[in-house]
Design a protein around this motif. Structure first.
Motif, PDB file in Angstrom:
ATOM      1  N   GLY A   1       0.813  -1.212   0.000  1.00 26.56           N
ATOM      2  CA  GLY A   1       0.000   0.000   0.000  1.00 26.56           C
ATOM      3  C   GLY A   1       0.845   1.260   0.000  1.00 26.56           C
ATOM      4  O   GLY A   1       0.541   2.239  -0.700  1.00 26.56           O
ATOM      5  N   ARG A   2       1.914   1.247   0.774  1.00 29.23           N
ATOM      6  CA  ARG A   2       2.821   2.397   0.835  1.00 29.23           C
ATOM      7  C   ARG A   2       3.454   2.672  -0.536  1.00 29.23           C
ATOM      8  O   ARG A   2       3.568   3.829  -0.962  1.00 29.23           O
ATOM      9  CB  ARG A   2       3.924   2.127   1.860  1.00 29.23           C
ATOM     10  N   ARG A   3       3.886   1.619  -1.192  1.00 32.48           N
ATOM     11  CA  ARG A   3       4.504   1.804  -2.508  1.00 32.48           C
ATOM     12  C   ARG A   3       3.520   2.419  -3.492  1.00 32.48           C
ATOM     13  O   ARG A   3       3.894   3.265  -4.316  1.00 32.48           O
ATOM     14  CB  ARG A   3       5.006   0.453  -3.023  1.00 32.48           C
ATOM     15  N   LEU A   4       2.258   2.006  -3.399  1.00 32.30           N
ATOM     16  CA  LEU A   4       1.246   2.556  -4.296  1.00 32.30           C
ATOM     17  C   LEU A   4       0.998   4.037  -3.989  1.00 32.30           C
ATOM     18  O   LEU A   4       0.880   4.862  -4.908  1.00 32.30           O
ATOM     19  CB  LEU A   4      -0.048   1.761  -4.162  1.00 32.30           C
ATOM     20  N   ILE A   5       0.936   4.381  -2.708  1.00 38.72           N
ATOM     21  CA  ILE A   5       0.743   5.785  -2.316  1.00 38.72           C
ATOM     22  C   ILE A   5       1.890   6.644  -2.841  1.00 38.72           C
ATOM     23  O   ILE A   5       1.680   7.752  -3.377  1.00 38.72           O
ATOM     24  CB  ILE A   5       0.630   5.897  -0.784  1.00 38.72           C
ATOM     25  N   ILE A   6       3.103   6.155  -2.700  1.00 37.62           N
ATOM     26  CA  ILE A   6       4.262   6.912  -3.181  1.00 37.62           C
ATOM     27  C   ILE A   6       4.195   7.095  -4.693  1.00 37.62           C
ATOM     28  O   ILE A   6       4.461   8.180  -5.223  1.00 37.62           O
ATOM     29  CB  ILE A   6       5.571   6.210  -2.766  1.00 37.62           C
ATOM     30  N   LEU A   7       3.829   6.029  -5.414  1.00 33.86           N
ATOM     31  CA  LEU A   7       3.679   6.134  -6.866  1.00 33.86           C
ATOM     32  C   LEU A   7       2.663   7.209  -7.225  1.00 33.86           C
ATOM     33  O   LEU A   7       2.917   8.056  -8.101  1.00 33.86           O
ATOM     34  CB  LEU A   7       3.247   4.785  -7.439  1.00 33.86           C
ATOM     35  N   TRP A   8       1.526   7.197  -6.546  1.00 38.96           N
ATOM     36  CA  TRP A   8       0.486   8.180  -6.841  1.00 38.96           C
ATOM     37  C   TRP A   8       0.932   9.594  -6.479  1.00 38.96           C
ATOM     38  O   TRP A   8       0.604  10.553  -7.190  1.00 38.96           O
ATOM     39  CB  TRP A   8      -0.801   7.818  -6.103  1.00 38.96           C
ATOM     40  N   MET A   9       1.662   9.742  -5.398  1.00 38.72           N
ATOM     41  CA  MET A   9       2.191  11.061  -5.032  1.00 38.72           C
ATOM     42  C   MET A   9       3.135  11.581  -6.110  1.00 38.72           C
ATOM     43  O   MET A   9       3.054  12.744  -6.529  1.00 38.72           O
ATOM     44  CB  MET A   9       2.913  10.993  -3.687  1.00 38.72           C
ATOM     45  N   GLU A  10       4.027  10.709  -6.552  1.00 36.01           N
ATOM     46  CA  GLU A  10       4.997  11.134  -7.569  1.00 36.01           C
ATOM     47  C   GLU A  10       4.306  11.460  -8.883  1.00 36.01           C
ATOM     48  O   GLU A  10       4.690  12.419  -9.572  1.00 36.01           O
ATOM     49  CB  GLU A  10       6.042  10.034  -7.751  1.00 36.01           C
ATOM     50  N   GLU A  11       3.273  10.683  -9.243  1.00 36.93           N
ATOM     51  CA  GLU A  11       2.535  10.983 -10.468  1.00 36.93           C
ATOM     52  C   GLU A  11       1.834  12.328 -10.383  1.00 36.93           C
ATOM     53  O   GLU A  11       1.601  12.978 -11.418  1.00 36.93           O
ATOM     54  CB  GLU A  11       1.513   9.873 -10.733  1.00 36.93           C
ATOM     55  N   ALA A  12       1.491  12.754  -9.151  1.00 33.55           N
ATOM     56  CA  ALA A  12       0.858  14.058  -8.957  1.00 33.55           C
ATOM     57  C   ALA A  12       1.887  15.185  -8.832  1.00 33.55           C
ATOM     58  O   ALA A  12       1.513  16.335  -8.562  1.00 33.55           O
ATOM     59  CB  ALA A  12      -0.029  14.028  -7.714  1.00 33.55           C
ATOM     60  N   GLY A  13       3.171  14.855  -9.013  1.00 31.44           N
ATOM     61  CA  GLY A  13       4.210  15.870  -8.997  1.00 31.44           C
ATOM     62  C   GLY A  13       4.754  16.212  -7.623  1.00 31.44           C
ATOM     63  O   GLY A  13       5.440  17.229  -7.472  1.00 31.44           O
ATOM     64  N   LEU A  14       4.468  15.382  -6.630  1.00 29.17           N
ATOM     65  CA  LEU A  14       4.925  15.666  -5.276  1.00 29.17           C
ATOM     66  C   LEU A  14       6.345  15.148  -5.051  1.00 29.17           C
ATOM     67  O   LEU A  14       6.733  14.107  -5.591  1.00 29.17           O
ATOM     68  CB  LEU A  14       3.989  15.035  -4.249  1.00 29.17           C
ATOM     69  N   GLU A  15       7.090  15.880  -4.243  1.00 25.28           N
ATOM     70  CA  GLU A  15       8.411  15.430  -3.803  1.00 25.28           C
ATOM     71  C   GLU A  15       8.219  14.584  -2.549  1.00 25.28           C
ATOM     72  O   GLU A  15       7.718  15.074  -1.532  1.00 25.28           O
ATOM     73  CB  GLU A  15       9.309  16.631  -3.498  1.00 25.28           C
ATOM     74  N   VAL A  16       8.588  13.312  -2.600  1.00 21.33           N
ATOM     75  CA  VAL A  16       8.302  12.365  -1.534  1.00 21.33           C
ATOM     76  C   VAL A  16       9.513  12.170  -0.630  1.00 21.33           C
ATOM     77  O   VAL A  16      10.651  12.026  -1.111  1.00 21.33           O
ATOM     78  CB  VAL A  16       7.860  11.006  -2.115  1.00 21.33           C
ATOM     79  N   SER A  17       9.261  12.159   0.676  1.00 19.20           N
ATOM     80  CA  SER A  17      10.302  11.831   1.649  1.00 19.20           C
ATOM     81  C   SER A  17       9.706  10.917   2.712  1.00 19.20           C
ATOM     82  O   SER A  17       8.490  10.898   2.936  1.00 19.20           O
ATOM     83  CB  SER A  17      10.877  13.095   2.299  1.00 19.20           C
ATOM     84  N   ILE A  18      10.580  10.142   3.364  1.00 17.19           N
ATOM     85  CA  ILE A  18      10.164   9.187   4.391  1.00 17.19           C
ATOM     86  C   ILE A  18      11.024   9.408   5.617  1.00 17.19           C
ATOM     87  O   ILE A  18      12.252   9.517   5.518  1.00 17.19           O
ATOM     88  CB  ILE A  18      10.315   7.743   3.887  1.00 17.19           C
ATOM     89  N   ASP A  19      10.390   9.474   6.790  1.00 21.75           N
ATOM     90  CA  ASP A  19      11.159   9.746   8.003  1.00 21.75           C
ATOM     91  C   ASP A  19      11.526   8.456   8.731  1.00 21.75           C
ATOM     92  O   ASP A  19      11.260   7.342   8.271  1.00 21.75           O
ATOM     93  CB  ASP A  19      10.429  10.742   8.908  1.00 21.75           C
ATOM     94  N   GLU A  20      12.166   8.612   9.890  1.00 28.95           N
ATOM     95  CA  GLU A  20      12.683   7.472  10.653  1.00 28.95           C
ATOM     96  C   GLU A  20      11.587   6.557  11.194  1.00 28.95           C
ATOM     97  O   GLU A  20      11.857   5.423  11.588  1.00 28.95           O
ATOM     98  CB  GLU A  20      13.520   7.983  11.826  1.00 28.95           C
ATOM     99  N   MET A  21      10.341   7.038  11.220  1.00 24.18           N
ATOM    100  CA  MET A  21       9.220   6.215  11.649  1.00 24.18           C
ATOM    101  C   MET A  21       8.456   5.616  10.473  1.00 24.18           C
ATOM    102  O   MET A  21       7.442   4.942  10.657  1.00 24.18           O
ATOM    103  CB  MET A  21       8.247   7.051  12.493  1.00 24.18           C
ATOM    104  N   GLY A  22       8.930   5.861   9.267  1.00 19.55           N
ATOM    105  CA  GLY A  22       8.205   5.378   8.096  1.00 19.55           C
ATOM    106  C   GLY A  22       7.052   6.264   7.685  1.00 19.55           C
ATOM    107  O   GLY A  22       6.285   5.907   6.778  1.00 19.55           O
ATOM    108  N   ASN A  23       6.870   7.413   8.344  1.00 23.78           N
ATOM    109  CA  ASN A  23       5.856   8.369   7.906  1.00 23.78           C
ATOM    110  C   ASN A  23       6.226   8.880   6.516  1.00 23.78           C
ATOM    111  O   ASN A  23       7.387   9.209   6.254  1.00 23.78           O
ATOM    112  CB  ASN A  23       5.771   9.550   8.875  1.00 23.78           C
ATOM    113  N   ILE A  24       5.235   8.947   5.633  1.00 18.82           N
ATOM    114  CA  ILE A  24       5.457   9.344   4.240  1.00 18.82           C
ATOM    115  C   ILE A  24       4.925  10.761   4.033  1.00 18.82           C
ATOM    116  O   ILE A  24       3.793  11.070   4.425  1.00 18.82           O
ATOM    117  CB  ILE A  24       4.750   8.379   3.277  1.00 18.82           C
TER     118      ILE A  24
END
Length: 427
Positions: free
Chosen positions: A56-79
């Motif tokens: 699910g996380r990988r899909l969310i990241i894909l959708w974020m990137e397709e929407a032009g968002l710059e994605v980062s992940i913190d030490e707790m896995g928060n996206i």
């Protein structure tokens, strides 16, 4: 693409695509789907840091990137997905929720908040609107708390209520550590977990209750979240033959568990503790055989109350009850451990007013109500002005159940209000 500053945008220039939102909700719901025997429906089991959560996380990241968002992940896995503003130096507006689920979930709890905020970004892109402030979408880790026994875990660490070491050392029922599982699924990110305070935080969520449906509102404005206390109680008795052991010689851990359950309901019914709610949602007895007096019982006690003082009184009185239990069965040993505790939280009146005005712009009447469930927004309220939008649920607002449902129209209504609210707060 020609961009239009958000301050110059008329309300009808930002239109949510309700069909697109619904499609993304249903696509995410396929991850962790299972056939639920109790309801005959398809449920979702996508608990935190499982393989399903990773997918699910990988899909969310894909959708974020397709929407032009710059994605980062913190030490707790928060996206986090960031959409830059006209003035990047300004504090960002943050919106979001979570995608982890309980074991018997529907498609909307948490997911509507993440995918709804992402739909707002897509709509901004479609309309060529550039906000003055950056916008950040958050997908928080382990909001439910069902696997590692601490709800709102990712946002609580990000906001500073809990430490990173505490979170990493939490273990599930199988003894698997949170930190190890986070690394196993590949989501132990490099970004420091402690957040700088954003400009504001707003979250849209299915109500998970019956109030909006009963009162006839599609959208609600959330005034705050009640206090929550979780305790794990382990009762140590003595195994014995069910047929040959006299009642007076038994140390029955199962009986002690039942006494606690009855006492919790008595406290609720007494009226002494205001609007207290008490639930024993987990019960396990050992050795679990029909002809053996249980030598061990394990239960959880969930207390909720909008009044902090009355919540503290309920906790104290329940502890006294635990302490007195061995008097009813000499030799009984009681271990009680608090695994989660949050205070009642009030949300920003100013942002509530913005939500109200945004709903009015779209022709939606609203009501104000307190949340009975915990949300990441209550953690964010400690570091930034925060408020929530509730969306009406169907079937008496049932949640934590495959029957959890909101209509496409109500989801679109809630996210339309979220969009106008985000536009106002990011201007």
């Amino acid at each position: 693409m020609t961009t239009v500053p958000s301050a110059s945008v008329a309300p009808d220039q930002l239109a949510i695509d309700g069909n697109r939102l619904w499609k993304f909700l249903m696509d995410l719901a396929e991850i962790g789907a299972y056939d639920d025997q109790a309801t005959g429906l398809v449920g979702i089991n996508r608990q935190a840091l499982t393989d399903g959560d990773r997918e699910g996380r990988r899909l969310i990241i894909l959708w974020m990137e397709e929407a032009g968002l710059e994605v980062s992940i913190d030490e707790m896995g928060n996206i986090f997905g960031r959409r830059e503003g006209l003035e990047p130096c300004l504090d960002a507006l943050m919106a979001g929720s979570h995608i982890d689920t309980v074991a018997t979930a529907g498609a909307f709890d948490g997911c509507l908040g993440v995918l709804g905020a992402l739909e707002v970004v897509r709509s901004l892109n479609d309309a060529g609107i550039q906000t003055r402030r950056p916008i950040v979408i958050a997908a928080w880790t382990e909001e439910e708390g069902v696997r590692f026994s601490t709800d709102m875990l990712g946002s609580a660490v990000a906001a500073g209520r809990l430490s990173l070491d505490y979170a990493y050392d939490l273990a599930d029922e199988g003894g698997l550590r949170f930190g190890d599982e986070l690394e196993r699924i590949g989501f132990k990110g490099p970004r420091p977990v402690r957040l700088d305070s954003p400009h504001a935080y707003v979250e849209c969520h299915i109500e998970q209750g019956p109030v909006l449906a009963q009162e006839g509102y599609a959208v609600g404005v959330v005034t705050g979240v009640q206090a929550i206390s979780w305790q794990k109680v382990t009762l140590h008795g003595r195994a014995a033959h069910a047929g040959t052991t006299p009642i007076g010689l038994r140390i029955d851990a199962g009986l002690a568990a039942a006494q606690i359950i009855v006492e919790a309901r008595r406290m609720v019914n007494s009226g002494e503790y205001g609007q207290l709610r008490a639930t024993v949602g987990h019960i396990r007895a050992s050795p679990g055989l029909p002809s053996v007096v249980p030598d061990l019982a394990e239960i959880t006690v969930d207390l909720r109350n909008p009044d902090d003082t009355l919540m503290a009184k309920a906790e104290a009185d329940l502890e006294e009850f635990f302490a007195a239990l061995p008097e009813t069965q000499p030799g009984l040993r009681v271990e009680a451990r608090r695994v989660a505790r949050t205070r009642a939280v009030s949300f920003s009146n100013e942002i509530q007013d913005v939500i109200d005005a945004s709903a009015d712009t779209h022709g939606f009447d609203t009501m104000r109500l307190t949340s009975g469930a915990g949300h990441d927004a209550q953690e964010m309220a400690a570091i930034t002005p925060t408020a929530m939008i509730f969306v009406r649920g169907q079937y008496d607002g049932i949640s934590y159940n495959p029957r959890e449902y909101s209509t496409p129209e109500d989801c679109a209504a809630g996210i339309s209000v979220l969009a106008k609210t985000m536009l106002e707060l990011s201007a």
